[in-house]
Design a protein around this motif. Structure first.
Motif, PDB file in Angstrom:
ATOM      1  N   LEU A 101      36.263  21.571  39.714  1.00 51.09           N
ATOM      2  CA  LEU A 101      35.956  22.880  40.280  1.00 51.09           C
ATOM      3  C   LEU A 101      37.196  23.748  40.204  1.00 51.09           C
ATOM      4  O   LEU A 101      38.303  23.279  40.476  1.00 51.09           O
ATOM      5  CB  LEU A 101      35.509  22.729  41.739  1.00 51.09           C
ATOM      6  N   VAL A 102      37.009  25.017  39.820  1.00 51.96           N
ATOM      7  CA  VAL A 102      38.103  25.987  39.792  1.00 51.96           C
ATOM      8  C   VAL A 102      37.767  27.113  40.762  1.00 51.96           C
ATOM      9  O   VAL A 102      36.682  27.699  40.691  1.00 51.96           O
ATOM     10  CB  VAL A 102      38.325  26.566  38.378  1.00 51.96           C
ATOM     11  N   MET A 103      38.689  27.394  41.675  1.00 52.44           N
ATOM     12  CA  MET A 103      38.547  28.529  42.592  1.00 52.44           C
ATOM     13  C   MET A 103      39.426  29.662  42.096  1.00 52.44           C
ATOM     14  O   MET A 103      40.630  29.473  41.896  1.00 52.44           O
ATOM     15  CB  MET A 103      38.963  28.136  44.010  1.00 52.44           C
ATOM     16  N   LEU A 104      38.843  30.826  41.906  1.00 54.23           N
ATOM     17  CA  LEU A 104      39.546  31.970  41.329  1.00 54.23           C
ATOM     18  C   LEU A 104      39.556  33.149  42.296  1.00 54.23           C
ATOM     19  O   LEU A 104      38.497  33.553  42.790  1.00 54.23           O
ATOM     20  CB  LEU A 104      38.862  32.410  40.034  1.00 54.23           C
ATOM     21  N   ASP A 105      40.732  33.691  42.550  1.00 55.83           N
ATOM     22  CA  ASP A 105      40.835  34.941  43.292  1.00 55.83           C
ATOM     23  C   ASP A 105      40.434  36.079  42.363  1.00 55.83           C
ATOM     24  O   ASP A 105      40.938  36.181  41.236  1.00 55.83           O
ATOM     25  CB  ASP A 105      42.274  35.133  43.786  1.00 55.83           C
TER      26      ASP A 105
END
Length: 224
Positions: free
Chosen positions: A51-55
């Motif tokens: 999983l990648v969390m991106l601002d």
């Protein structure tokens, strides 16, 4: 047991980034952070996140611009961390291929719950969920309440599975529509009609688990 899921957090705000990484690690995830997306492609290979969390509003390539990088180089899920909470912005994010979003400011408990839900939907976390006397088996596509099988339609089961995977979180009609029906079907009445039917079937075997949060959406929680 499968190895813990791996989460990559990209946010230029160091306080937010380190807090998110710490919260994920405390919940058993393997987590790393970075201040921007300049090294994203390399990290997708070296770290292999689930999983990648991106601002959304990072300097350089913004989070929304980096979604295509993740999609082209990885099979990781994508969550957007954003202060942009207008409907058009959310729909644009889903149209670009994100799995979910969390609006700033957010609680760490909600963030971790949403990350868990995305990973569960993507098959990275076991799919048998129990909330009180409700048991949802995504692999078998069955649901039981008080040990009684619920006669759900395919759509009702998808709706229940999404609510269960996101248990404790308030889900808007937009989120439910995009996850259960797909981005193209933008009719809130679909949610209301199927939610009413699902509630009737569930509440014939116990107290209410699906609650309406006025002006915001729906939340599934265990009965008190």
């Amino acid at each position: 047991m499968p190895p813990p899921a791996r989460v990559l957090v990209l946010d230029d705000d160091q306080t937010i980034r380190t807090s998110v990484v710490a919260a994920l690690r405390a919940d058993g995830f393997v987590a790393e952070g970075a201040p921007d997306g300049t090294t994203l492609r390399g990290r997708l290979t070296s770290f292999s996140p689930d999983l990648v969390m991106l601002d959304w509003m990072m300097p350089g390539p913004t989070g929304i611009q980096l979604v295509s990088t993740v999609r082209s180089a990885s099979d990781a899920g994508v969550m957007m961390l954003t202060a942009r909470d207008e409907v058009d912005d959310r729909l644009r994010g889903f149209g670009e291929g994100i799995d979910d979003y969390v609006s700033k400011p957010f609680s760490m408990a909600e963030l971790v719950a949403r990350a868990t839900a995305v990973l569960r939907r993507r098959g990275r976390i076991p799919e048998v969920l129990q909330i009180g006397d409700l048991v949802v088996d995504a692999d078998a596509a069955t649901a039981r309440r008080a040990d009684v099988a619920l006669p759900l339609t395919a759509t009702e089961f998808r709706l229940l599975a999404f609510l269960a995977a996101s248990r404790g979180c308030t889900l808007s009609k937009t989120q439910i529509l995009t996850q259960v029906w797909g981005f193209d079907d933008y009719d809130p009445n679909l949610v209301e009609v199927h939610m009413s039917s699902l509630r009737r079937k569930m509440e014939s075997h116990g107290p209410r688990l699906i609650h309406t949060v006025r002006g915001m959406g729906y939340r599934l929680t265990a009965a008190a």
